[in-house]
Design a protein around this motif. Structure first.
Motif, PDB file in Angstrom:
ATOM      1  N   MET B  85       2.603 -35.163 -28.785  1.00  0.00           N
ATOM      2  CA  MET B  85       3.033 -34.020 -29.607  1.00  0.00           C
ATOM      3  C   MET B  85       2.007 -32.893 -29.560  1.00  0.00           C
ATOM      4  O   MET B  85       2.363 -31.717 -29.608  1.00  0.00           O
ATOM      5  CB  MET B  85       3.246 -34.471 -31.055  1.00  0.00           C
ATOM      6  N   LEU B  86       0.744 -33.266 -29.465  1.00  0.00           N
ATOM      7  CA  LEU B  86      -0.305 -32.232 -29.481  1.00  0.00           C
ATOM      8  C   LEU B  86      -0.343 -31.425 -28.192  1.00  0.00           C
ATOM      9  O   LEU B  86      -0.709 -30.255 -28.204  1.00  0.00           O
ATOM     10  CB  LEU B  86      -1.670 -32.873 -29.733  1.00  0.00           C
ATOM     11  N   ILE B  87       0.013 -32.035 -27.069  1.00  0.00           N
ATOM     12  CA  ILE B  87      -0.032 -31.275 -25.812  1.00  0.00           C
ATOM     13  C   ILE B  87       1.362 -31.136 -25.201  1.00  0.00           C
ATOM     14  O   ILE B  87       1.837 -30.031 -24.992  1.00  0.00           O
ATOM     15  CB  ILE B  87      -1.013 -31.905 -24.802  1.00  0.00           C
ATOM     16  N   LEU B  89       4.563 -31.797 -26.277  1.00  0.00           N
ATOM     17  CA  LEU B  89       5.611 -31.141 -27.072  1.00  0.00           C
ATOM     18  C   LEU B  89       5.263 -29.670 -27.293  1.00  0.00           C
ATOM     19  O   LEU B  89       6.139 -28.812 -27.318  1.00  0.00           O
ATOM     20  CB  LEU B  89       5.788 -31.854 -28.419  1.00  0.00           C
ATOM     21  N   GLU B  90       3.979 -29.416 -27.408  1.00  0.00           N
ATOM     22  CA  GLU B  90       3.527 -28.026 -27.563  1.00  0.00           C
ATOM     23  C   GLU B  90       3.928 -27.198 -26.337  1.00  0.00           C
ATOM     24  O   GLU B  90       4.345 -26.050 -26.463  1.00  0.00           O
ATOM     25  CB  GLU B  90       2.011 -28.019 -27.735  1.00  0.00           C
ATOM     26  N   ARG B  91       3.816 -27.819 -25.172  1.00  0.00           N
ATOM     27  CA  ARG B  91       4.204 -27.101 -23.942  1.00  0.00           C
ATOM     28  C   ARG B  91       5.715 -26.876 -23.883  1.00  0.00           C
ATOM     29  O   ARG B  91       6.176 -25.925 -23.279  1.00  0.00           O
ATOM     30  CB  ARG B  91       3.787 -27.906 -22.703  1.00  0.00           C
ATOM     31  N   ASN B  92       6.481 -27.803 -24.499  1.00  0.00           N
ATOM     32  CA  ASN B  92       7.939 -27.667 -24.512  1.00  0.00           C
ATOM     33  C   ASN B  92       8.405 -26.535 -25.422  1.00  0.00           C
ATOM     34  O   ASN B  92       9.535 -26.095 -25.345  1.00  0.00           O
ATOM     35  CB  ASN B  92       8.600 -28.957 -25.029  1.00  0.00           C
ATOM     36  N   THR B  93       7.539 -26.137 -26.343  1.00  0.00           N
ATOM     37  CA  THR B  93       7.967 -25.188 -27.378  1.00  0.00           C
ATOM     38  C   THR B  93       7.107 -23.925 -27.327  1.00  0.00           C
ATOM     39  O   THR B  93       6.304 -23.757 -26.431  1.00  0.00           O
ATOM     40  CB  THR B  93       7.816 -25.825 -28.765  1.00  0.00           C
ATOM     41  N   THR B 168      -4.316 -40.206 -22.872  1.00  0.00           N
ATOM     42  CA  THR B 168      -2.991 -39.571 -22.994  1.00  0.00           C
ATOM     43  C   THR B 168      -3.140 -38.053 -23.124  1.00  0.00           C
ATOM     44  O   THR B 168      -2.346 -37.293 -22.559  1.00  0.00           O
ATOM     45  CB  THR B 168      -2.213 -40.155 -24.197  1.00  0.00           C
ATOM     46  N   LEU B 169      -4.170 -37.623 -23.845  1.00  0.00           N
ATOM     47  CA  LEU B 169      -4.432 -36.172 -23.922  1.00  0.00           C
ATOM     48  C   LEU B 169      -4.724 -35.629 -22.521  1.00  0.00           C
ATOM     49  O   LEU B 169      -4.220 -34.584 -22.127  1.00  0.00           O
ATOM     50  CB  LEU B 169      -5.652 -35.880 -24.812  1.00  0.00           C
ATOM     51  N   PHE B 170      -5.546 -36.363 -21.783  1.00  0.00           N
ATOM     52  CA  PHE B 170      -5.887 -35.943 -20.418  1.00  0.00           C
ATOM     53  C   PHE B 170      -4.626 -35.864 -19.552  1.00  0.00           C
ATOM     54  O   PHE B 170      -4.433 -34.900 -18.803  1.00  0.00           O
ATOM     55  CB  PHE B 170      -6.922 -36.911 -19.820  1.00  0.00           C
ATOM     56  N   MET B 171      -3.743 -36.859 -19.687  1.00  0.00           N
ATOM     57  CA  MET B 171      -2.497 -36.823 -18.905  1.00  0.00           C
ATOM     58  C   MET B 171      -1.656 -35.600 -19.290  1.00  0.00           C
ATOM     59  O   MET B 171      -0.914 -35.061 -18.473  1.00  0.00           O
ATOM     60  CB  MET B 171      -1.671 -38.107 -19.106  1.00  0.00           C
ATOM     61  N   GLY B 172      -1.804 -35.181 -20.541  1.00  0.00           N
ATOM     62  CA  GLY B 172      -1.098 -33.981 -21.001  1.00  0.00           C
ATOM     63  C   GLY B 172      -1.593 -32.720 -20.308  1.00  0.00           C
ATOM     64  O   GLY B 172      -0.866 -31.721 -20.237  1.00  0.00           O
ATOM     65  N   THR B 173      -2.801 -32.764 -19.788  1.00  0.00           N
ATOM     66  CA  THR B 173      -3.330 -31.576 -19.112  1.00  0.00           C
ATOM     67  C   THR B 173      -2.848 -31.461 -17.669  1.00  0.00           C
ATOM     68  O   THR B 173      -3.030 -30.426 -17.038  1.00  0.00           O
ATOM     69  CB  THR B 173      -4.884 -31.551 -19.127  1.00  0.00           C
ATOM     70  N   ILE B 174      -2.240 -32.533 -17.155  1.00  0.00           N
ATOM     71  CA  ILE B 174      -1.687 -32.424 -15.798  1.00  0.00           C
ATOM     72  C   ILE B 174      -0.156 -32.470 -15.800  1.00  0.00           C
ATOM     73  O   ILE B 174       0.472 -32.122 -14.815  1.00  0.00           O
ATOM     74  CB  ILE B 174      -2.234 -33.499 -14.809  1.00  0.00           C
ATOM     75  N   TYR B 263      -7.406 -28.553 -19.023  1.00  0.00           N
ATOM     76  CA  TYR B 263      -6.633 -27.796 -20.014  1.00  0.00           C
ATOM     77  C   TYR B 263      -6.852 -26.297 -19.811  1.00  0.00           C
ATOM     78  O   TYR B 263      -5.958 -25.491 -20.028  1.00  0.00           O
ATOM     79  CB  TYR B 263      -7.039 -28.210 -21.433  1.00  0.00           C
ATOM     80  N   GLY B 264      -8.051 -25.970 -19.367  1.00  0.00           N
ATOM     81  CA  GLY B 264      -8.363 -24.562 -19.094  1.00  0.00           C
ATOM     82  C   GLY B 264      -7.733 -24.068 -17.798  1.00  0.00           C
ATOM     83  O   GLY B 264      -7.566 -22.870 -17.595  1.00  0.00           O
ATOM     84  N   LYS B 265      -7.394 -25.003 -16.912  1.00  0.00           N
ATOM     85  CA  LYS B 265      -6.874 -24.612 -15.596  1.00  0.00           C
ATOM     86  C   LYS B 265      -5.344 -24.592 -15.530  1.00  0.00           C
ATOM     87  O   LYS B 265      -4.774 -23.996 -14.622  1.00  0.00           O
ATOM     88  CB  LYS B 265      -7.386 -25.587 -14.514  1.00  0.00           C
ATOM     89  N   GLY B 266      -4.683 -25.285 -16.452  1.00  0.00           N
ATOM     90  CA  GLY B 266      -3.216 -25.381 -16.425  1.00  0.00           C
ATOM     91  C   GLY B 266      -2.569 -24.020 -16.612  1.00  0.00           C
ATOM     92  O   GLY B 266      -3.039 -23.201 -17.393  1.00  0.00           O
ATOM     93  N   LYS B 267      -1.502 -23.800 -15.866  1.00  0.00           N
ATOM     94  CA  LYS B 267      -0.800 -22.507 -15.953  1.00  0.00           C
ATOM     95  C   LYS B 267       0.369 -22.634 -16.930  1.00  0.00           C
ATOM     96  O   LYS B 267       1.221 -23.506 -16.759  1.00  0.00           O
ATOM     97  CB  LYS B 267      -0.263 -22.097 -14.573  1.00  0.00           C
TER      98      LYS B 267
END
Lengths: 292, 343
Positions: B85-87, B89-93, B168-174, B263-267
């Motif tokens: 939800m923190l990464i 779901l945030e990207r979904n919304t 899981t947070l790390f997986m959220g960054t990719i 997280y800083g590199k994700g577009k």
């Protein structure tokens, strides 16, 4: 001052921003106009680091926002951002903005809520679309920013809310030394509001107009010919509209020069018409469907 | 220095699952402690139960309470969902765009999420463990606490949960959205054991006993499969708890460092896609297809006795399941899930 230098961004193989450069000074309203997909939203998003440009820099008061994100403290991006907080109550949002923006003026926020008769709701999601848009602006202005970026602020709003919103914008800019950048395809709204217009096409700034000098640089004429308009004139004008032998034309240059060029083609009738921003937009970007 | 505003945004978006996590820990520790103590009293007082049964219950009381439990499955699920939800779901919304527009660096935004999860898991875990210990301490069975092994029963599961959360947070960054973040996290969390098993079975099918050497190393490989730390308290090797802790710590630190960087590199324009980074797509496609292929081969050889036929069935299963996996994965890699609503 917001200064954008050589901003470029590709989405896959498509160039969405292509070497965009411009600057916006304090206390002005700048409109960014362009057709859907011209790159307006991407440009605004790049100004607050939502989108990372592939090349170029954005500085706010000489601070590079990508290196010093704190500089965004003076910049408010208003799109459908309040949707992100739709499960928050007004009190929770107030507390949140107080924590994020040092200069957030809670007294002024309450004053604006009262002035616009914002109903008390449990959560922001209970507001109508128009009220949400107004609430976003109230939040933005209560945060006392120097720059406000608005992305299609009146999209989907009814006429009354729209007028209310526009009046609010003008009030705020006249009161404070605030700069507003509006990305929109609603040219009619910008006409009475903006000082400067940036016309975007295919990710580039195609034209920059200062609205006060626009009427000196362009004129609109309606001309009627015996048969059809001579080819020689066609090369030097933009035909805005043609109905039979009646032509609406846009000239670049001063009034007298336009008049003498028309007279040289011996029309049956000709007269000067009031110029709108839409005319220039249609002439420069092509297609009448682009302006509503 | 973390910003309170960012914490409030993240706290608000995960409050419900954090509440569920609190309830799960409460059920797992204090409530179970109360129920187990009650059961121990019943066994001690009921004449129909003999002394041997009481001794057995008494002897395993602490290990049962702080050892493997079905609640751990739900706790892991809650931890995965919080990070999702923190990464994801945030990207979904629209929350992602909103956060990025605030006057904070991406590093600050990611570290706030990391701190919130680590802080809440730690607080809720230790609060409930402490509550359970207090309940036992003030009961007539306080002597059972002498069996307590803090390292194995508390430090190992706590650090495992933190490592799972950070991974899981790390997986959220990719990954570009919540479902892919959680699915990929689960796959990679069980990958060391799952992959070794698949390779072991493939070797066994093709070369007989050689494969069994791999399968014999289960205990050691499980140490690198962090979710199993929460279920595997009966160790075959000495000092296994130390190895578990080292693996969890290594995973935690590596995920934190890589996650902060990525997280800083994700577009943000890639939000909603299965993966944020295009170059990873062929790697994932090949990896997923190969693993599912081997899984298919394994399933198809289960019922075959003859070695020669087993190889044939293995490759048939490999092609069928691998082929289906290829079609589905290719579709997944092209998808774009962007919700218009927000939680």
């Amino acid at each position: 001052m917001i200064e954008v230098r050589g901003l470029s961004k590709n989405f896959g193989n498509k160039a969405v921003l292509n070497n965009v450069s411009f600057s916006v000074g304090k206390g002005s309203i700048t409109g960014i106009v362009g057709r859907n997909g011209a790159g307006k939203t991407t440009l605004l998003k790049a100004l607050v680091t939502i989108v990372d440009p592939d090349k170029g820099t954005v500085t706010v008061n000489d601070h590079d926002i990508f290196r010093e994100p704190k500089a965004k403290n003076k910049v408010m991006y208003v799109s459908e951002s309040v949707e992100a907080l739709k499960n928050f109550s007004i009190q929770q949002i107030t507390s949140l903005y107080r924590d994020v923006y040092d200069q957030f003026d809670e007294g002024y926020f309450q004053e604006l809520l009262e002035r616009f008769k914002m109903p008390k709701v449990k959560k922001i999601k209970n507001y109508s679309k128009g009220r949400k848009a107004l609430f976003s602006l109230i939040l933005a202005f209560a945060s006392k920013p120097e720059y406000v970026l608005l992305d299609e602020p009146t999209d989907g709003l009814d006429v009354i809310v729209k007028k209310e919103l526009m009046r609010f914008l003008v009030d705020e800019v006249s009161k404070e030394e605030m700069t507003i950048i509006i990305a929109t395809h609603r040219l009619d709204e910008l006409e009475t509001l903006a000082d400067q217009i940036l016309v975007m096409k295919d990710g580039t700034i195609k034209e920059t107009f200062q609205l006060h000098s626009l009427r000196e640089e362009y004129q609109k004429w309606q001309v009627v010919y015996q048969e059809s308009m001579p080819e020689a004139l066609k090369a030097n004008v933009h035909i805005l509209n043609q109905t039979g032998r009646v032509y609406s034309l846009l000239f670049e240059g001063d009034q007298e020069e336009g008049k003498s060029r028309i007279e040289a083609t011996e029309p049956l009738l000709y007269e000067s018409l009031p110029l709108s921003l839409e005319d220039i937009f249609v002439a420069k970007l092509g297609g009448e469907q682009i302006a509503e | 220095m973390l910003n309170k505003g960012l914490l409030k945004i993240d706290m608000r978006s995960t409050s419900m699952v954090l509440g569920i996590l609190a309830v799960l820990f409460f059920l797992q520790y204090p409530l179970r402690a109360l129920l187990e103590l009650d059961w121990l009293r019943t066994v001690a007082e009921e004449p129909s139960y003999n002394q041997q049964m009481f001794n057995s219950q008494y002897g395993y009381f602490i290990e049962d309470l702080f050892g493997a439990s079905v609640f751990s499955v739900f706790v892991i699920a809650a931890v995965l969902i919080i990070a999702g939800m923190l990464i994801g779901l945030e990207r979904n919304t629209r929350r992602h765009d909103f956060n990025l527009s605030l006057p904070f660096s991406r590093k600050e935004i990611f570290l706030t999420k990391a701190t919130l999860g680590v802080g809440m898991i730690t607080l809720l875990f230790w609060l409930n463990v402490a509550l359970a210990l207090i309940i036992i301490q003030f009961s007539e069975f306080s002597q059972t606490l002498s069996q307590l092994n803090v390292l194995e029963m508390m430090i190992v599961p706590w650090l495992s949960l933190l490592a799972i959360y950070m991974f899981t947070l790390f997986m959220g960054t990719i990954s570009g959205e919540m479902i892919s973040q959680i699915v990929l996290s689960i796959i990679f969390l069980v990958f060391p054991y799952g992959f070794t098993m698949l390779v072991g079975i493939a070797l066994t099918v093709h070369m007989g006993n050689v494969g069994r050497v791999w399968i014999g190393m289960d205990e050691f490989i499980l140490a690198f499969t962090i979710p199993f730390h929460l279920f595997n308290v009966y160790h075959a090797f000495d000092h296994m708890a130390i190895l578990y802790i080292m693996v969890s710590l290594a995973m935690f630190v590596l995920s934190l460092v890589l996650g902060t960087f990525l997280y800083g590199k994700g577009k943000s324009e890639k939000n909603g896609e299965f993966l944020l980074f295009q170059p990873l797509q062929p790697v994932f496609l090949i990896g997923i297809v190969a693993c599912f292929g081997m899984f298919g081969g394994t399933i198809f050889t289960v019922f075959i006795v003859s070695t020669g036929a087993a190889i044939l069935f293995y490759w048939f299963g490999f092609l069928v399941v691998g082929g289906i996996a290829f079609l589905i994965t290719r579709r997944l890699l092209q998808m774009n899930v962007t919700l218009k609503t927000n939680r």
